[in-house]
Design an enzyme around this catalytic site. Structure first.
Site, PDB file in Angstrom:
ATOM      1  N   LYS A  53      45.604  41.772  46.615  1.00 42.42           N
ATOM      2  CA  LYS A  53      45.281  42.274  45.402  1.00 42.42           C
ATOM      3  C   LYS A  53      46.162  43.440  45.115  1.00 42.42           C
ATOM      4  O   LYS A  53      46.428  43.564  43.862  1.00 42.42           O
ATOM      5  CB  LYS A  53      43.763  42.606  45.445  1.00 42.42           C
ATOM      6  CG  LYS A  53      42.828  41.521  45.561  1.00 42.42           C
ATOM      7  CD  LYS A  53      41.430  41.679  45.597  1.00 42.42           C
ATOM      8  CE  LYS A  53      40.510  40.698  45.929  1.00 42.42           C
ATOM      9  NZ  LYS A  53      39.347  40.810  46.276  1.00 42.42           N
ATOM     10  N   GLN A  97      34.913  45.162  47.542  1.00 44.09           N
ATOM     11  CA  GLN A  97      35.131  44.176  48.410  1.00 44.09           C
ATOM     12  C   GLN A  97      34.142  43.987  49.478  1.00 44.09           C
ATOM     13  O   GLN A  97      33.497  44.585  50.082  1.00 44.09           O
ATOM     14  CB  GLN A  97      36.373  44.425  49.383  1.00 44.09           C
ATOM     15  CG  GLN A  97      36.823  43.143  50.157  1.00 44.09           C
ATOM     16  CD  GLN A  97      37.558  42.140  49.258  1.00 44.09           C
ATOM     17  OE1 GLN A  97      37.924  42.298  48.178  1.00 44.09           O
ATOM     18  NE2 GLN A  97      37.380  40.749  49.853  1.00 44.09           N
ATOM     19  N   ASP A 120      34.773  41.900  39.000  1.00 38.96           N
ATOM     20  CA  ASP A 120      34.269  40.831  39.816  1.00 38.96           C
ATOM     21  C   ASP A 120      33.095  39.886  39.071  1.00 38.96           C
ATOM     22  O   ASP A 120      32.687  38.713  39.622  1.00 38.96           O
ATOM     23  CB  ASP A 120      33.668  41.258  41.022  1.00 38.96           C
ATOM     24  CG  ASP A 120      34.218  40.929  42.283  1.00 38.96           C
ATOM     25  OD1 ASP A 120      35.091  40.017  42.266  1.00 38.96           O
ATOM     26  OD2 ASP A 120      34.270  42.086  43.304  1.00 38.96           O
TER      27      ASP A 120
HETATM   28  N1  GUN Z   1      35.114  38.846  49.245  1.00 41.00           N
HETATM   29  C1  GUN Z   1      35.069  37.401  49.409  1.00 41.00           C
HETATM   30  N2  GUN Z   1      35.355  36.984  47.974  1.00 41.00           N
HETATM   31  C2  GUN Z   1      35.275  37.960  47.345  1.00 41.00           C
HETATM   32  C3  GUN Z   1      35.194  38.343  45.805  1.00 41.00           C
HETATM   33  O1  GUN Z   1      35.670  37.599  45.314  1.00 41.00           O
HETATM   34  N3  GUN Z   1      35.070  39.604  45.374  1.00 41.00           N
HETATM   35  C4  GUN Z   1      34.730  40.505  46.359  1.00 41.00           C
HETATM   36  N4  GUN Z   1      34.369  41.548  45.725  1.00 41.00           N
HETATM   37  N5  GUN Z   1      34.454  40.434  47.535  1.00 41.00           N
HETATM   38  C5  GUN Z   1      35.018  38.889  47.891  1.00 41.00           C
END
Ligand code: GUN
Length: 285
Positions: A53, A97, A120
Site C-alpha cells: 500500500k 490494518q 476502508d
Molecule cells: N486486512 C485484510 N483486508 C483488509 C482490508 O481491506 N482493510 C484493512 N484495514 N485490513 C485488512
C-alpha cells in the site's frame, strides 16, 4: 475457453487514472492527498499488504505514512492515534490494518475513524450510505471486484449473483454493490443448505469464504463469471484462492486468478478512495 481477467493490468489502469486525478488535485489545492495506515503487531501477511500500500501510494503521488505499533499496544493507545489523525488536517485517509492484535477489540477503533477519512469504508456511517444508495466511501475489495466485472464486460443488470461469504469486509458490501448494479443477489454461507446447488444458480459468483479451493465444478453454472476473493495456501503451501481454478476453468465464462486477480485491485481502489476522500474534504471546506 474461459476469459481470465488480468487483475494486475486492470489495477495498473486504475492506478494510472488515480495518478492523473492526483495531479489535478495537487494543481488545484497545492498539496498531495494524505493516506495514513496504522499497522499494529507483527502479522506477516499484514506487513506485506501494508508495504504494498505504501509503495502504491508513493507511485500515485499520494503522501503515504505508516504508523507501526507493537503487538502490545492497548486499545486506548490505538484510539488515541486514530483521534490524532482525525484532528490532523493534512490527513485525508485513515486505514487501520486488520487484524488488530489479540485482546484489542476492533469495532470501537473502526468506529472512531472520522467517516470522511474512512478509506476502508468500514464505519457505520459509510456502511449505511452504501446500503441506502448515498455517496459513501465503499470497501476496497468489493469495489475492485465490481470494476473487474465491468472491465470483463460482464452484464450485472438482471443477472443472478451469489456471494459466497458474509463478512463485513467483503461479503456484505459486495452484495450491496451487486444490488446497486441491478443484480438479483443471494448471500450464501457455511450454514446455507444445498450450497453447491445455490451457487450453481449464479451467473455471477463471488467467492469470499477463505477456504482453499472449495469452489469446484459442481458449484459453477457453465458460462458463469467467477470472482475469487480468497487468499489461501494449498496443501503444498502454494498461494491459492477459494476456487479450484483448474477444476472450473473449462466450465466458466470469466474467471479471476489467484494471485493476480482481486488482490491488486484492492490496493488500486484504496488509492481511488483516498483521492475521493481528499477531494470531498477540500470541496466541503
Ligand atoms: N486486512 C485484510 N483486508 C483488509 C482490508 O481491506 N482493510 C484493512 N484495514 N485490513 C485488512
Amino acid at each position: 475457453m474461459a476469459q481470465v481477467l488480468d487483475g494486475k493490468a486492470i489495477a495498473l489502469k486504475v492506478r494510472e487514472e488515480v495518478k492523473e486525478g492526483v495531479d489535478v488535485f495537487r494543481a488545484k489545492y497545492g498539496r498531495a492527498p494524505g493516506l495514513h495506515v496504522v499497522l499494529a503487531g507483527e502479522d506477516p501477511a499484514s506487513a506485506v499488504y501494508v508495504r504494498n500500500k505504501e509503495k502504491a501510494a508513493a507511485a500515485a503521488g499520494i503522501d503515504g505514512h505508516v504508523h507501526r505499533l507493537l503487538s502490545s499496544v492497548s486499545g486506548e493507545e490505538l484510539l488515541a492515534l486514530v483521534r490524532k489523525l482525525n484532528a490532523d488536517d493534512s490527513v485525508d485517509g485513515i486505514l487501520v490494518q486488520l487484524p488488530v492484535p489479540d485482546g484489542v477489540p476492533s469495532a470501537p477503533i473502526l468506529e472512531a475513524v472520522d467517516p470522511a477519512k474512512d478509506v476502508d469504508g468500514f464505519h457505520a456511517v459509510n456502511v449505511g450510505g452504501l446500503w441506502s444508495g448515498g455517496s459513501a466511501l465503499v470497501p476496497c475489495t468489493p469495489s475492485g471486484c465490481i470494476r473487474l466485472l465491468q472491465e470483463g464486460g460482464v452484464a450485472l443488470e438482471g443477472a443472478r449473483a451469489v456471494v459466497l461469504g458474509r463478512s463485513n469486509i467483503v461479503g456484505k458490501p459486495m452484495a450491496s454493490l451487486l444490488l446497486a448494479n441491478n443484480a438479483t443477489v443471494t448471500i450464501a454461507h457455511s450454514r446455507t443448505k444445498d450450497l453447491a446447488a445455490v451457487c450453481r444458480e449464479a451467473d455471477v459468483l463471488v467467492a469470499a469464504v477463505g477456504r482453499a479451493k472449495m469452489v469446484s465444478r459442481e458449484y459453477v453454472k457453465p458460462g458463469a463469471a467467477v470472482i475469487d476473493v480468497g487468499m489461501n495456501r494449498d496443501e503444498n503451501g502454494k498461494l491459492c484462492g477459494d476456487v479450484d481454478f483448474a477444476d472450473v476453468e473449462s466450465t466458466v465464462g470469466v474467471i479471476t486468478p489467484v494471485p493476480g486477480g482481486v488482490g491488486p485491485m484492492t490496493i488500486a481502489m484504496l488509492l481511488n478512495n483516498t483521492l475521493r476522500a481528499a477531494t470531498a474534504r477540500e470541496e466541503n471546506r
